[in-house]
Enzyme design. Structure first.
Site, PDB file in Angstrom:
ATOM      1  N   LEU A  80      53.960   4.463  17.013  1.00  0.00           N
ATOM      2  CA  LEU A  80      55.261   5.013  17.703  1.00  0.00           C
ATOM      3  C   LEU A  80      55.428   6.523  16.831  1.00  0.00           C
ATOM      4  O   LEU A  80      56.681   7.168  17.069  1.00  0.00           O
ATOM      5  CB  LEU A  80      56.324   4.282  17.815  1.00  0.00           C
ATOM      6  CG  LEU A  80      56.108   3.008  18.757  1.00  0.00           C
ATOM      7  CD1 LEU A  80      57.374   2.132  18.810  1.00  0.00           C
ATOM      8  CD2 LEU A  80      55.672   3.515  19.932  1.00  0.00           C
ATOM      9  N   CYS A  81      54.817   6.881  15.980  1.00  0.00           N
ATOM     10  CA  CYS A  81      55.051   8.125  15.198  1.00  0.00           C
ATOM     11  C   CYS A  81      54.560   9.367  15.972  1.00  0.00           C
ATOM     12  O   CYS A  81      53.263   9.372  16.597  1.00  0.00           O
ATOM     13  CB  CYS A  81      54.165   7.985  13.789  1.00  0.00           C
ATOM     14  SG  CYS A  81      54.506   9.199  12.422  1.00  0.00           S
ATOM     15  N   MET A 116      57.231   8.922   7.393  1.00  0.00           N
ATOM     16  CA  MET A 116      55.997   7.844   7.802  1.00  0.00           C
ATOM     17  C   MET A 116      54.736   8.641   6.937  1.00  0.00           C
ATOM     18  O   MET A 116      54.170   8.066   6.655  1.00  0.00           O
ATOM     19  CB  MET A 116      55.819   7.722   9.254  1.00  0.00           C
ATOM     20  CG  MET A 116      56.771   6.719   9.875  1.00  0.00           C
ATOM     21  SD  MET A 116      57.261   5.170   9.031  1.00  0.00           S
ATOM     22  CE  MET A 116      55.676   4.583   8.914  1.00  0.00           C
ATOM     23  N   ASP A 131      39.409   2.022  -3.913  1.00  0.00           N
ATOM     24  CA  ASP A 131      37.997   2.003  -3.318  1.00  0.00           C
ATOM     25  C   ASP A 131      37.042   2.560  -4.494  1.00  0.00           C
ATOM     26  O   ASP A 131      35.951   2.001  -4.748  1.00  0.00           O
ATOM     27  CB  ASP A 131      37.780   2.992  -2.197  1.00  0.00           C
ATOM     28  CG  ASP A 131      36.094   2.817  -1.834  1.00  0.00           C
ATOM     29  OD1 ASP A 131      35.474   1.907  -1.748  1.00  0.00           O
ATOM     30  OD2 ASP A 131      35.927   4.066  -1.817  1.00  0.00           O
TER      31      ASP A 131
END
Length: 162
Positions: A80-81, A116, A131
């Site tokens: 919903l961003c 966000m 990673d």
């Protein structure tokens, strides 16, 4: 159909279904958000970072670039961003005794905030780092990801209480 659910939640329509809020009537303002997080690492991973001896290469540079990429791709990852113009991203990665501290500040001039994007920036920087060092420390932990401060918009300035 009304703008929001009777409960007042703006991200629910009148039937209770999730929806993207319409921000078209909101004023365009300069907005920033700063988020932080940490990657907890074993001592040998910290030593490899400090010595520049991570087998896969420059882990800190990869983390910074991953963070920038994540900030730009936030609406692809968070349902919903709103897609907004990301005008600037600063990512700092600092090797500390317990691992790596990450700070990200994201800037825009738009109708909705960049919290966000700042959080996604920190998370993707952390994932990029994990990673790069997973062969040295498979038990790395991403922790304490949070918004520290935001500016702009209707609510103006907010900072996490210290």
């Amino acid at each position: 159909m009304s703008d929001s659910h009777p409960s007042g939640f703006t991200h629910l329509d009148s039937t209770g279904a999730a929806r993207m809020v319409d921000v078209s009537a909101k004023e365009v303002t300069a907005r920033t958000a700063t988020a932080t997080g940490r990657v907890l690492l074993a001592a040998d991973a910290v030593a490899a970072l400090r010595a520049g001896e991570v087998p896969k290469g420059d882990a800190l540079a990869v983390a910074r670039l991953a963070g920038i990429q994540g900030a730009k791709r936030t609406p692809d990852l968070v349902p919903l961003c709103h897609p907004i113009a990301v005008h600037g991203v600063d990512v700092a990665v600092e090797v500390v005794d317990e691992g790596v501290a990450i700070t990200a500040t994201v800037r825009t001039a738009d109708r909705t905030g960049v919290e966000m994007e700042a959080l996604t920036c920190v998370m993707t920087a952390a994932l990029g780092l994990v990673d790069m060092v997973k062969a040295i420390d498979p038990a790395a932990v991403v922790t304490d990801v949070r918004v520290e401060e935001k500016t702009g918009g209707r609510t103006g300035h907010w900072a996490r209480p210290r």
